[in-house]
Design an enzyme around this catalytic site. Structure first.
Site, mmCIF file in Angstrom:
data_model
loop_
_atom_site.group_PDB
_atom_site.id
_atom_site.type_symbol
_atom_site.label_atom_id
_atom_site.label_comp_id
_atom_site.label_asym_id
_atom_site.label_seq_id
_atom_site.Cartn_x
_atom_site.Cartn_y
_atom_site.Cartn_z
ATOM 1 N N ARG A 1 -12.134 23.733 -13.034
ATOM 2 C CA ARG A 1 -11.608 24.283 -11.806
ATOM 3 C C ARG A 1 -10.660 23.386 -11.027
ATOM 4 O O ARG A 1 -9.886 24.022 -10.807
ATOM 5 C CB ARG A 1 -12.675 25.076 -10.934
ATOM 6 C CG ARG A 1 -13.340 26.159 -11.852
ATOM 7 C CD ARG A 1 -14.645 26.593 -11.257
ATOM 8 N NE ARG A 1 -14.572 26.911 -9.714
ATOM 9 C CZ ARG A 1 -15.705 26.914 -8.947
ATOM 10 N NH1 ARG A 1 -16.788 26.496 -9.146
ATOM 11 N NH2 ARG A 1 -15.338 27.594 -7.534
ATOM 12 N N ARG B 1 -2.932 32.244 -6.618
ATOM 13 C CA ARG B 1 -3.593 31.080 -7.403
ATOM 14 C C ARG B 1 -2.414 30.266 -8.041
ATOM 15 O O ARG B 1 -2.626 28.953 -8.502
ATOM 16 C CB ARG B 1 -4.398 31.483 -8.342
ATOM 17 C CG ARG B 1 -5.919 31.631 -7.997
ATOM 18 C CD ARG B 1 -6.364 30.511 -7.225
ATOM 19 N NE ARG B 1 -7.680 30.084 -7.745
ATOM 20 C CZ ARG B 1 -8.913 30.585 -7.284
ATOM 21 N NH1 ARG B 1 -8.880 31.541 -6.353
ATOM 22 N NH2 ARG B 1 -10.135 30.103 -7.902
ATOM 23 N N ARG C 1 -24.050 30.161 -8.425
ATOM 24 C CA ARG C 1 -22.818 30.616 -9.273
ATOM 25 C C ARG C 1 -22.935 30.117 -10.606
ATOM 26 O O ARG C 1 -22.953 29.018 -10.826
ATOM 27 C CB ARG C 1 -21.455 30.491 -8.542
ATOM 28 C CG ARG C 1 -21.236 31.709 -7.747
ATOM 29 C CD ARG C 1 -19.944 31.445 -6.870
ATOM 30 N NE ARG C 1 -18.714 31.011 -7.623
ATOM 31 C CZ ARG C 1 -17.408 31.062 -7.095
ATOM 32 N NH1 ARG C 1 -17.418 31.140 -5.689
ATOM 33 N NH2 ARG C 1 -16.543 30.233 -7.561
ATOM 34 N N LYS D 1 -13.098 28.224 1.827
ATOM 35 C CA LYS D 1 -12.349 29.301 2.036
ATOM 36 C C LYS D 1 -13.074 30.579 2.261
ATOM 37 O O LYS D 1 -12.859 31.289 3.348
ATOM 38 C CB LYS D 1 -11.236 29.628 0.910
ATOM 39 C CG LYS D 1 -10.478 28.478 0.602
ATOM 40 C CD LYS D 1 -9.724 28.873 -0.786
ATOM 41 C CE LYS D 1 -10.410 29.046 -2.047
ATOM 42 N NZ LYS D 1 -10.878 27.819 -2.542
ATOM 43 N N ARG E 1 -24.375 25.008 -3.107
ATOM 44 C CA ARG E 1 -23.965 26.457 -2.604
ATOM 45 C C ARG E 1 -24.766 27.598 -3.382
ATOM 46 O O ARG E 1 -25.432 27.316 -4.483
ATOM 47 C CB ARG E 1 -22.658 26.623 -3.145
ATOM 48 C CG ARG E 1 -22.235 28.121 -3.000
ATOM 49 C CD ARG E 1 -20.789 28.367 -3.271
ATOM 50 N NE ARG E 1 -19.968 27.969 -4.491
ATOM 51 C CZ ARG E 1 -18.783 28.068 -4.302
ATOM 52 N NH1 ARG E 1 -18.126 28.283 -3.475
ATOM 53 N NH2 ARG E 1 -18.331 27.474 -5.620
HETATM 54 P P1 AP5 Z 1 -17.213 28.117 0.053
HETATM 55 O O1 AP5 Z 1 -16.646 28.701 1.394
HETATM 56 O O2 AP5 Z 1 -18.084 28.950 -0.890
HETATM 57 O O3 AP5 Z 1 -15.790 27.445 -0.675
HETATM 58 P P2 AP5 Z 1 -14.599 28.114 -1.371
HETATM 59 O O4 AP5 Z 1 -13.316 27.725 -1.011
HETATM 60 O O5 AP5 Z 1 -14.636 29.753 -1.181
HETATM 61 O O6 AP5 Z 1 -14.986 27.749 -2.704
HETATM 62 P P3 AP5 Z 1 -14.964 28.874 -4.205
HETATM 63 O O7 AP5 Z 1 -15.555 28.081 -5.163
HETATM 64 O O8 AP5 Z 1 -15.512 30.124 -4.005
HETATM 65 O O9 AP5 Z 1 -13.459 28.754 -4.556
HETATM 66 P P4 AP5 Z 1 -12.872 29.142 -5.773
HETATM 67 O O10 AP5 Z 1 -11.507 29.119 -5.214
HETATM 68 O O11 AP5 Z 1 -13.054 27.878 -6.746
HETATM 69 O O12 AP5 Z 1 -13.463 30.282 -6.429
HETATM 70 P P5 AP5 Z 1 -13.124 31.608 -6.267
HETATM 71 O O13 AP5 Z 1 -14.490 32.732 -6.106
HETATM 72 O O14 AP5 Z 1 -11.701 32.211 -5.547
HETATM 73 O O15 AP5 Z 1 -17.907 26.657 0.242
HETATM 74 C C1 AP5 Z 1 -18.372 25.756 -0.757
HETATM 75 C C2 AP5 Z 1 -19.791 25.374 -0.351
HETATM 76 O O16 AP5 Z 1 -19.668 24.373 0.849
HETATM 77 C C3 AP5 Z 1 -20.805 26.481 0.191
HETATM 78 O O17 AP5 Z 1 -21.914 25.990 -0.049
HETATM 79 C C4 AP5 Z 1 -20.534 26.262 1.744
HETATM 80 O O18 AP5 Z 1 -21.754 26.754 2.533
HETATM 81 C C5 AP5 Z 1 -20.287 24.891 1.966
HETATM 82 N N1 AP5 Z 1 -19.438 24.599 3.197
HETATM 83 C C6 AP5 Z 1 -18.127 25.362 3.484
HETATM 84 N N2 AP5 Z 1 -17.600 24.621 4.530
HETATM 85 C C7 AP5 Z 1 -18.281 23.755 4.826
HETATM 86 C C8 AP5 Z 1 -18.369 22.293 5.866
HETATM 87 N N3 AP5 Z 1 -17.366 22.511 6.911
HETATM 88 N N4 AP5 Z 1 -19.091 21.471 5.766
HETATM 89 C C9 AP5 Z 1 -20.162 21.516 4.844
HETATM 90 N N5 AP5 Z 1 -20.293 22.480 3.978
HETATM 91 C C10 AP5 Z 1 -19.559 23.535 3.922
HETATM 92 O O19 AP5 Z 1 -12.641 31.847 -8.062
HETATM 93 C C11 AP5 Z 1 -13.641 31.652 -9.047
HETATM 94 C C12 AP5 Z 1 -12.954 32.167 -10.364
HETATM 95 O O20 AP5 Z 1 -12.196 33.349 -10.246
HETATM 96 C C13 AP5 Z 1 -11.864 31.220 -10.602
HETATM 97 O O21 AP5 Z 1 -12.260 29.917 -11.084
HETATM 98 C C14 AP5 Z 1 -11.004 32.187 -11.424
HETATM 99 O O22 AP5 Z 1 -11.637 32.016 -13.004
HETATM 100 C C15 AP5 Z 1 -11.050 33.365 -10.876
HETATM 101 N N6 AP5 Z 1 -10.202 33.863 -9.902
HETATM 102 C C16 AP5 Z 1 -10.216 33.981 -8.540
HETATM 103 N N7 AP5 Z 1 -9.114 34.244 -7.924
HETATM 104 C C17 AP5 Z 1 -8.162 34.360 -9.200
HETATM 105 C C18 AP5 Z 1 -6.931 34.616 -9.123
HETATM 106 N N8 AP5 Z 1 -6.174 35.019 -7.889
HETATM 107 N N9 AP5 Z 1 -6.133 34.502 -10.312
HETATM 108 C C19 AP5 Z 1 -6.584 34.251 -11.418
HETATM 109 N N10 AP5 Z 1 -7.991 34.043 -11.416
HETATM 110 C C20 AP5 Z 1 -8.711 33.905 -10.168
#
Ligand code: AP5
Length: 210
Positions: A167, A88, A156, A13, A123
């Site tokens: 997660r 979420r 991270r 994402k 990552r």
């Molecule tokens: P990346 O683009 O970083 O993936 P992502 O989907 O953004 O992954 P996240 O881990 O950031 O998602 P998440 O939803 O768990 O975390 P968030 O920060 O929102 O890609 C991942 C890796 O793969 C990278 O290394 C990239 O380079 C590689 N890659 C990407 N595309 C590729 C491809 N096509 N081929 C090969 N490699 C590829 O949330 C973190 C925490 O915050 C949550 O656990 C929660 O505690 C809190 N939080 C966030 N939002 C909320 C909310 N709305 N409500 C409550 N808590 C929340």
């Protein structure tokens, strides 16, 4: 264009949000990045938020929803925005509706659980912006450095195997039900095969959005 990117943790994402932002000149609002910034600050909330992030569980709605709605009401979101990490759960989706924030498109990045592990372990992130890289699949121009600012990239805290497992559990329980919610809504819903390489995935998303 008011767009939501949905998908499992690590589906890509944040990576795709960056491409979309550069092409369409609209901001990315990543709730994960906002919360990581809070957790690294000296604010009263920092310790509380850090606890949820490190455990891999969702931060309570009463902390994140108001922050998010305020952010979406800022001037730079007037011509559109990309939501990465919000909503979420069903209550968060309903909070958007209640705040009068209309969404035009939802793009779901579909990927299998087994792919997620390798993506997250390679990552590296630029914490202030939320830009993410992969040491093999999406490397920065200079090793260990953010392409735009040259600042250091880090691992991270929540990319440890036991936290990734939690997660994913939270995703299946709380976030996956949003798929049906959006499919059954008026909002345009598209699914993209997120297991393809980064460029193919973004090309597919651009086709949908143009
Ligand atoms: P990346 O683009 O970083 O993936 P992502 O989907 O953004 O992954 P996240 O881990 O950031 O998602 P998440 O939803 O768990 O975390 P968030 O920060 O929102 O890609 C991942 C890796 O793969 C990278 O290394 C990239 O380079 C590689 N890659 C990407 N595309 C590729 C491809 N096509 N081929 C090969 N490699 C590829 O949330 C973190 C925490 O915050 C949550 O656990 C929660 O505690 C809190 N939080 C966030 N939002 C909320 C909310 N709305 N409500 C409550 N808590 C929340």
């Amino acid at each position: 264009m008011n767009l939501i990117l949905l998908g499992m943790p690590g589906a890509g994402k944040g990576t795709q949000a960056d491409f979309i932002k550069n092409k369409f000149h609209i901001p990315t609002i990543s709730t994960g990045a906002i919360l990581r910034e809070v957790s690294n600050s000296n604010s009263l909330l920092a310790k509380k938020v850090r606890g949820f992030l490190d455990a891999g569980t969702l931060v309570p709605d009463e902390i994140i929803v108001e922050m998010l709605v305020q952010r979406l009401n800022e001037d730079d979101c007037k011509n559109g925005f990309i939501l990465d990490g919000f909503p979420r759960n069903l209550d968060q989706a309903k909070a958007l509706e209640n705040a009068g924030i209309a969404i035009n498109n939802v793009v779901f990045l579909k990927i299998s659980e087994s792919e997620i592990i390798s993506r997250m372990s390679g990552r590296r992130v630029h914490l202030p912006s939320g830009r993410s890289y992969h040491i093999v699949h999406n490397p920065p121009k200079n090793e260990g450095r953010d392409d735009e600012t040259g600042e250091e990239l880090v691992l991270r805290n929540d990319d440890k195997p036991e936290v990734i497992k939690k997660r994913l559990e939270v995703y299946f329980q709380e976030t996956e039900p949003l798929l049906d919610f959006f499919i059954n809504s008026e909002i345009i819903f598209d699914e993209v095969d997120a297991s393809k390489n980064v460029e193919d995935v973004s090309n597919e998303i651009f086709k949908i959005l143009t």
